[in-house]
Motif scaffolding. Structure first.
Motif, short mmCIF file in Angstrom:
data_model
loop_
_atom_site.label_atom_id
_atom_site.label_comp_id
_atom_site.label_asym_id
_atom_site.label_seq_id
_atom_site.Cartn_x
_atom_site.Cartn_y
_atom_site.Cartn_z
N ASP A 259 0.88 -1.13 -0.07
CA ASP A 259 0.06 0.00 0.11
C ASP A 259 0.73 1.11 -0.04
O ASP A 259 1.55 1.31 0.91
CB ASP A 259 -0.80 0.09 1.29
N PRO A 260 0.75 2.13 -1.12
CA PRO A 260 -0.09 2.03 -2.24
C PRO A 260 0.12 0.78 -3.27
O PRO A 260 -0.59 0.79 -4.03
CB PRO A 260 0.19 3.46 -2.84
N GLY A 261 1.22 -0.04 -3.06
CA GLY A 261 1.23 -0.95 -4.23
C GLY A 261 2.48 -0.70 -5.03
O GLY A 261 2.45 0.52 -5.62
N LEU A 262 3.54 -1.80 -5.24
CA LEU A 262 4.41 -1.77 -6.22
C LEU A 262 4.03 -1.35 -7.61
O LEU A 262 4.79 -0.32 -8.40
CB LEU A 262 5.32 -2.78 -6.27
N HIS A 263 2.73 -1.63 -8.07
CA HIS A 263 2.47 -1.39 -9.25
C HIS A 263 2.11 0.12 -9.48
O HIS A 263 2.34 0.69 -10.54
CB HIS A 263 1.13 -2.23 -9.52
N LYS A 264 1.63 0.86 -8.34
CA LYS A 264 1.36 2.39 -8.74
C LYS A 264 2.64 2.97 -8.51
O LYS A 264 2.81 3.91 -9.12
CB LYS A 264 0.45 2.90 -7.25
N THR A 265 3.40 2.87 -7.45
CA THR A 265 4.79 3.32 -7.65
C THR A 265 5.72 3.25 -8.68
O THR A 265 6.30 4.15 -9.12
CB THR A 265 5.53 3.03 -6.19
N LEU A 266 5.66 2.21 -9.04
CA LEU A 266 6.56 1.74 -10.43
C LEU A 266 5.98 2.32 -11.66
O LEU A 266 6.59 3.17 -12.45
CB LEU A 266 6.56 0.12 -10.64
N PHE A 267 4.45 2.44 -11.76
CA PHE A 267 3.84 3.13 -12.99
C PHE A 267 4.27 4.60 -12.73
O PHE A 267 4.57 5.42 -13.74
CB PHE A 267 2.56 2.84 -12.69
N SER A 268 4.05 5.25 -11.49
CA SER A 268 4.32 6.75 -11.47
C SER A 268 5.85 6.93 -11.66
O SER A 268 5.86 8.02 -12.35
CB SER A 268 4.36 7.22 -9.92
N ASP A 269 6.72 6.39 -11.41
CA ASP A 269 7.90 6.32 -11.56
C ASP A 269 8.37 6.41 -13.20
O ASP A 269 9.02 7.43 -13.80
CB ASP A 269 9.02 5.39 -10.93
#
Length: 417
Positions: A259-269
């Motif tokens: 939370d927020p989740g690797l998918h969100k942080t990775l997508f943002s990056d």
């Protein structure tokens, strides 16, 4: 008395917010502007997109992950090759494609989850990988300070370095009240004043710089050869991102992978990287320097990170201000970096302690030992134009070893299950 922790979602009063935000901006400034200098472009566009990218990161992750996006060093070698052969616009095209592929990877992680991380990077492997993020940068800090790789050490650099580091270190123990949460900023100011007294500052470029100037925007161009040259960096940046999210999570006391989740942080990056490349900047990545600031100050507020991003944007639009900040001498940056990088290294050791890794078990002993030695040995493996070394190579080796142990476990061949 232990410092009060300011958590991720907490609001910070304006009188604290401004200096705390400036502190974060200073922490990333030296390293972030070095990338455009090496690639031969104006740093103003980079500072502008670092700020925009960080604000997008905060928006997409809904303010749950305190991360500052600065310039990525991982792209330097392949980007240099592409720039020499095709020009910077085609390197931008490579950045955009890496960003798009990274967004696709984030979607795959969203669909299939993150349980695989515990298999490929168990605590005995993750701990040393995170530690190496800080430890392998120790040489860079000393080099910035002018203490290594020089014919003769300038005693003025030594004085500035010691004053900066001394204020940063003893400020942790002696400062009280608000000063106790801005020791990095105080140390930078003291180091800068010392540098002025020692006569190692040059303000000629500041005088010539304009008060207001828009960053130089230019659209990316695409070439298959350039894209293929830069694309393998995807592995490097992804490994670095996972390590940074784990260490940040340990510092703030939350599982940011969930939370927020690797998918969100990775997508943002990666979305920030694609956008930056598209309009003339360099790829972005989460920054170890800012993670170190949080570890030192115990201020984790995303509001402060957002304030730092806004400061970066303002600086990018003010020619004199950005030029003035760029005059901060290497010994000041080096003195601060020694402490910040060390804090990241300690966070890696904390993973081992908190996870109660048992070194009576052979696999744990092997994983930690091999990763540390590979990461600090200077060994380099070249895949095309991409060089895997240090923490990245150690991470890849650790993942391969962990996967091998997992397969052997499934076949009931190991003796320490």
């Amino acid at each position: 008395m232990e410092k009060k922790v300011i958590q991720v979602e907490e609001k910070v009063p304006a009188k604290m917010l401004i200096p705390l935000s400036i502190q974060h901006m200073f922490a990333m400034f030296g390293a972030s502007v070095l990338v455009p200098f090496v690639l031969g472009i104006n740093p103003a566009i980079v500072l502008f997109m670092n700020g925009i990218g960080t604000l997008l990161f905060i928006l997409i992750t809904k303010g749950k992950s305190p991360a500052y996006l600065g310039s990525s060093f991982a792209f330097l070698a392949p980007a240099g090759i592409v720039i020499a052969k095709y020009g910077f616009e085609y390197a931008q095209g490579g950045f955009v494609v890496v960003g798009i592929c990274g967004c696709i990877l984030a979607f795959i992680i969203y669909k299939f989850g993150t349980d695989w991380i515990d298999i490929v990077l168990p605590p005995a492997a993750m701990g040393p990988v995170v530690a190496l993020i800080g430890l392998e940068l120790a040489g860079n800090a000393a080099e910035n300070a002018g203490l290594v790789n020089v014919d003769k050490v300038d005693m003025r650099n030594v004085i500035v370095f010691l004053v900066t580091l001394g204020v940063a270190v003893f400020g942790q123990l002696l400062f009280r009240g608000f000063l106790s949460v801005i020791p990095i900023l105080v140390a930078i100011i003291c180091g800068y004043v010392t540098a002025a007294i020692c006569g190692i500052l040059n303000f000629s470029e500041v005088v010539k710089a304009p008060w207001f100037a828009l960053p130089h925007f230019q659209l990316a161009k695409f070439n298959l050869g350039a894209i293929i040259t830069i694309l393998p960096v995807l592995l490097v940046v992804t490994s670095e991102h996972i390590g940074h999210q784990v260490v940040t999570g340990k510092i703030v006391g939350r599982d940011l992978i969930k939370d927020p989740g690797l998918h969100k942080t990775l997508f943002s990056d990666y979305f920030s990287t694609a956008l930056s490349g598209l309009i003339g900047s360099v790829p972005t990545t989460t920054y170890g320097e800012n993670i170190g600031v949080m570890a030192v100050t115990k201020v984790y507020s995303v509001q402060v990170i957002g304030g730092a991003a806004i400061c970066s944007i303002i600086v990018s639009l003010c020619g004199k201000m950005s030029t003035l900040i760029s005059t901060i001498p290497g010994p000041v940056i080096g003195g601060i970096s020694i402490l910040l990088y060390g804090m990241i290294g300690t966070s890696g050791l904390r993973i081992l302690v908190d996870s109660q890794v048992d070194y009576g078990i052979n696999r744990n002993l092997i994983l930690t030992s091999v990763i540390f030695v590979i990461g600090l040995s200077g060994i380099s493996v070249n895949i095309g134009s991409v060089s895997l070394t240090g923490m990245i190579l150690a991470c890849v080796v650790g993942m391969l070893l962990s996967l091998t142990f997992y397969v052997l476990d499934k076949l009931h061949l190991t003796n320490d299950q």
